[in-house]
Each structure stands twice: as C-alpha cells, then as structure tokens.
Motif scaffolding. Structure first.
Motif, PDB file in Angstrom:
ATOM      1  N   VAL A   8      13.709  70.211  62.186  1.00 62.68           N
ATOM      2  CA  VAL A   8      13.999  68.886  61.625  1.00 62.68           C
ATOM      3  C   VAL A   8      14.319  67.906  62.751  1.00 62.68           C
ATOM      4  O   VAL A   8      13.910  66.736  62.708  1.00 62.68           O
ATOM      5  CB  VAL A   8      15.170  68.957  60.630  1.00 62.68           C
ATOM      6  N   ILE A   9      15.045  68.358  63.751  1.00 63.60           N
ATOM      7  CA  ILE A   9      15.378  67.510  64.899  1.00 63.60           C
ATOM      8  C   ILE A   9      14.109  67.013  65.581  1.00 63.60           C
ATOM      9  O   ILE A   9      13.970  65.825  65.900  1.00 63.60           O
ATOM     10  CB  ILE A   9      16.246  68.291  65.907  1.00 63.60           C
ATOM     11  N   VAL A  10      13.150  67.927  65.777  1.00 64.63           N
ATOM     12  CA  VAL A  10      11.884  67.557  66.422  1.00 64.63           C
ATOM     13  C   VAL A  10      11.098  66.576  65.542  1.00 64.63           C
ATOM     14  O   VAL A  10      10.558  65.580  66.030  1.00 64.63           O
ATOM     15  CB  VAL A  10      11.031  68.813  66.710  1.00 64.63           C
ATOM     16  N   VAL A  11      11.059  66.854  64.243  1.00 69.79           N
ATOM     17  CA  VAL A  11      10.328  65.977  63.312  1.00 69.79           C
ATOM     18  C   VAL A  11      10.953  64.586  63.265  1.00 69.79           C
ATOM     19  O   VAL A  11      10.244  63.566  63.287  1.00 69.79           O
ATOM     20  CB  VAL A  11      10.289  66.596  61.898  1.00 69.79           C
ATOM     21  N   MET A  12      12.274  64.509  63.205  1.00 66.41           N
ATOM     22  CA  MET A  12      12.950  63.214  63.139  1.00 66.41           C
ATOM     23  C   MET A  12      12.736  62.406  64.422  1.00 66.41           C
ATOM     24  O   MET A  12      12.575  61.186  64.382  1.00 66.41           O
ATOM     25  CB  MET A  12      14.441  63.406  62.887  1.00 66.41           C
ATOM     26  N   GLY A  13      12.728  63.098  65.566  1.00 66.28           N
ATOM     27  CA  GLY A  13      12.441  62.411  66.820  1.00 66.28           C
ATOM     28  C   GLY A  13      11.039  61.838  66.830  1.00 66.28           C
ATOM     29  O   GLY A  13      10.818  60.696  67.257  1.00 66.28           O
ATOM     30  N   THR A  14      10.086  62.615  66.321  1.00 68.45           N
ATOM     31  CA  THR A  14       8.689  62.169  66.288  1.00 68.45           C
ATOM     32  C   THR A  14       8.498  61.016  65.308  1.00 68.45           C
ATOM     33  O   THR A  14       7.827  60.026  65.620  1.00 68.45           O
ATOM     34  CB  THR A  14       7.766  63.338  65.902  1.00 68.45           C
ATOM     35  N   ILE A  15       9.084  61.133  64.124  1.00 69.97           N
ATOM     36  CA  ILE A  15       8.977  60.065  63.119  1.00 69.97           C
ATOM     37  C   ILE A  15       9.561  58.762  63.653  1.00 69.97           C
ATOM     38  O   ILE A  15       8.969  57.682  63.489  1.00 69.97           O
ATOM     39  CB  ILE A  15       9.694  60.482  61.816  1.00 69.97           C
ATOM     40  N   THR A  16      10.721  58.849  64.274  1.00 65.92           N
ATOM     41  CA  THR A  16      11.357  57.648  64.836  1.00 65.92           C
ATOM     42  C   THR A  16      10.450  56.967  65.846  1.00 65.92           C
ATOM     43  O   THR A  16      10.393  55.736  65.918  1.00 65.92           O
ATOM     44  CB  THR A  16      12.694  58.020  65.511  1.00 65.92           C
ATOM     45  N   ALA A  17       9.712  57.767  66.603  1.00 66.29           N
ATOM     46  CA  ALA A  17       8.871  57.213  67.668  1.00 66.29           C
ATOM     47  C   ALA A  17       7.566  56.617  67.159  1.00 66.29           C
ATOM     48  O   ALA A  17       7.131  55.578  67.653  1.00 66.29           O
ATOM     49  CB  ALA A  17       8.576  58.314  68.701  1.00 66.29           C
ATOM     50  N   VAL A  18       6.936  57.242  66.169  1.00 67.51           N
ATOM     51  CA  VAL A  18       5.555  56.854  65.840  1.00 67.51           C
ATOM     52  C   VAL A  18       5.414  56.061  64.547  1.00 67.51           C
ATOM     53  O   VAL A  18       4.399  55.368  64.361  1.00 67.51           O
ATOM     54  CB  VAL A  18       4.639  58.096  65.767  1.00 67.51           C
TER      55      VAL A  18
END
Length: 215
Positions: free
Chosen positions: A128-138
């Motif tokens: 979830v941490i990785v997904v949230m970081g990616t969503i925030t960026a893209v």
C-alpha cells in the motif's frame, strides 16, 4: 523578526517542504500544458492546481483523510507563484527543453516520498505504501492530460510510472534499515530521476500490448 522566521521554519516538517517543492514543480507542468492549448491565465491556474494536487487528493480520499490542500492555503499560493514564474520566464524556459523534463522528474520523486511517507505513518502494509507513493506522483498528470484531451503518459509506452514504483520500493527498504527521512528522500528521488533519465536517454519502453486480429 528573525527569531519568528527561524521558529516558523523549525515547525515545518521536512515532508511538508518536499510537498511544497513538488507542488511548484507539478503546477508548472500544468501551466505549460495550458499554454499549449492557449488557455487564459485563470484556466492555466486551474490546470496547474489540479495537476499539483490531483495525486495527493486521490491518495487522501483512498486513505479516508481530508485532502491535504483543504487544510493549508499554501498549495494555492504555490500554484499562483508557479503561474507567475512561467508568465515572466516562459521565453527563457521554452528555450530550455530539459527544464521541464527535470522539473517533472524531480516532482515525481518528491511526490513518491510524500505519498509513501503518509501511508507509512498510518501503518499500512508495504504494498500500500508503494501504491500510495505512485498514485501521489502520477495521478495529477493523468488528470492534466485528460483535461488537455491527450492520452495520459502512463498509458503510452513511455516509462513514467515504473520509476515511481521502484522508488517506492526503495523507500520501504531504506525505512527497514532505519535511515533518517532526509537520506531516504534523497535516495528515493534520485532513483526516480535516474530511471526517468535512463529511459529517455536510451529510449527504453515497455512492450506494447498487441490487439487480436479483427474477425
């Protein structure tokens, strides 16, 4: 007066500073996109703001939180100053083709850190941490491209979201080893920017999904 300024700076969390810088960088990309469509200044401001806060808004809604920009007007001001920055320096900026690439790439890295850090503090699992970081960026860029009637970058063969995923993974790994946040942030941002540069420099692309033949 100086004492109050230093006290204010001390009270600002490191991740908030990263978020402000990322907001400015992404807002510029939105403003530039509006300029290519000959939007007026207000339209450029709106597109810049949506680009800057879109990813973080979607992240906060998924995490059950109030969208961050509703709690602090600084993000509106960041967008406003990015608009002025582009208006007064656009002739110089347009001659520097690499400026927008670097600002966009750095913005991606910055927002990966912000999204990953927020999910981590809330106690979510690694994925979830990785997904949230990616969503925030893209996600802000996705909204920008849709509003500009363009195919979002992550749906093309350009390597755009993948560096964010890798950066998020490294963020989690470095957290396990208890490095301090500034060091983790620097490494994460560096990885995202480096992967973007390598992909563009050597024209690396994700294989295209071929469609079936029409019967």
């Amino acid at each position: 007066m100086t004492e109050y300024v230093f006290e204010f700076i001390r009270q600002i969390r490191f991740v908030e500073i990263i978020e402000f810088i990322g907001t400015f960088a992404f807002a510029i990309s939105g403003v530039r996109g509006a300029a290519t469509k000959k939007c007026d200044w207000f339209g450029a401001f709106v597109l810049g703001f949506v680009t800057a806060v879109g990813g973080g808004t979607f992240r906060d809604l998924l995490l059950g939180m109030t969208p961050f920009w509703m709690l602090n007007s600084i993000y509106l001001w960041c967008t406003f100053f990015s608009l002025l920055f582009y208006i007064f320096l656009r002739e110089h900026l347009n001659q520097l083709n690499s400026f927008f690439f670097w600002s966009d790439s750095i913005g991606l890295g910055l927002f990966v850190v912000v999204g990953a850090e927020k999910a981590m503090l809330l106690g979510y699992d690694t994925w979830v941490i990785v997904v949230m970081g990616t969503i925030t960026a893209v996600f802000g860029g996705i909204i920008r491209d849709i509003l500009l009637n363009k195919v979002p970058r992550i749906f093309k063969r350009e390597i755009y979201a993948s560096p964010c995923i890798v950066g998020g993974i490294f963020f989690v790994i470095l957290q396990v080893f208890n490095f301090n946040l500034p060091f983790i942030s620097a490494i994460t941002i560096g990885i995202v920017v480096l992967l973007r540069f390598v992909a563009v420099r050597w024209d690396l692309q994700i294989p295209k999904l071929k469609s079936e033949k029409t019967l």
